[in-house]
Enzyme design. Structure first.
Site, short mmCIF file in Angstrom:
data_model
loop_
_atom_site.label_atom_id
_atom_site.label_comp_id
_atom_site.label_asym_id
_atom_site.label_seq_id
_atom_site.Cartn_x
_atom_site.Cartn_y
_atom_site.Cartn_z
N VAL A 73 2.68 -10.27 1.45
CA VAL A 73 3.27 -9.41 2.50
C VAL A 73 4.74 -9.48 2.57
O VAL A 73 5.30 -8.31 3.04
CB VAL A 73 2.69 -10.31 3.85
N ALA A 76 5.35 -6.51 0.29
CA ALA A 76 5.12 -5.48 0.92
C ALA A 76 6.20 -5.16 2.19
O ALA A 76 6.65 -3.91 1.99
CB ALA A 76 3.81 -5.40 1.77
N GLU A 77 6.56 -6.03 2.67
CA GLU A 77 7.68 -5.52 3.95
C GLU A 77 9.01 -5.19 3.38
O GLU A 77 9.40 -4.53 3.73
CB GLU A 77 7.59 -6.79 4.86
N THR A 78 9.21 -6.06 2.24
CA THR A 78 10.57 -5.72 1.64
C THR A 78 10.51 -4.32 1.13
O THR A 78 11.50 -3.59 1.51
CB THR A 78 10.66 -6.64 0.40
#
Length: 155
Positions: A73, A76-78
């Site tokens: 995550v 992914a968020e980065t």
């Protein structure tokens, strides 16, 4: 304001993370962030439509010796946040309002590649899908992030 010749305070961090030189001005005030550096994330491509980075499994595992679900995550968020910020452009910033992930397969060693693809690039929202794969191209997880685009406030 920075000129194009004087390295910013985060030049070393940006170079280590694989950020292309033409984006250093954009990130010169903040760098890539300490979590990105701690996780070992290295950018291969940076753009609003497609952003790609790698992250080592080593150092990002949970007690069972496999890549931590939270590490998926974080990657992914980065990727989704950087892509959305590039879409937003100067004078605007993004804030994540939703992120979710499905884990398909575990990995205990090697390098994970995250490929972020735009689903929607609007004036107020940007949504991206991020697929994490192993070195053999096998899908490890799929994530989706939506960022809200905001105007910068005058300080």
């Amino acid at each position: 304001m920075m000129d194009n010749f004087t390295p910013g305070p985060f030049a070393e961090e940006l170079n280590a993370a694989g950020v292309p030189q033409e984006l250093h001005g954009w990130l010169s005030r903040y760098g890539v962030g300490s979590l990105v550096a701690k996780m070992g994330i290295k950018f291969l491509e940076l753009g609003p439509e497609r952003t790609v980075a790698t992250m080592p499994v080593e150092g990002n595992t949970q007690v069972a010796g496999i890549l931590h679900g939270g590490a998926h995550v974080v990657l992914a968020e980065t990727l989704g946040s950087f892509a959305a910020a590039l879409h937003a452009g100067a004078g605007r910033h993004v804030v994540g309002i939703e992120v979710g992930a499905t884990h398909h397969r575990s990995i205990a060693s090697g390098l994970v590649t995250g490929t972020c693809t735009a689903i929607h690039l609007g004036g107020t929202l940007a949504t991206h899908e991020i697929v994490m794969t192993d070195e053999h191209g096998r899908r490890l997880s799929t994530a989706r992030i939506t960022n809200m685009i905001r105007e910068n406030r005058a300080r």
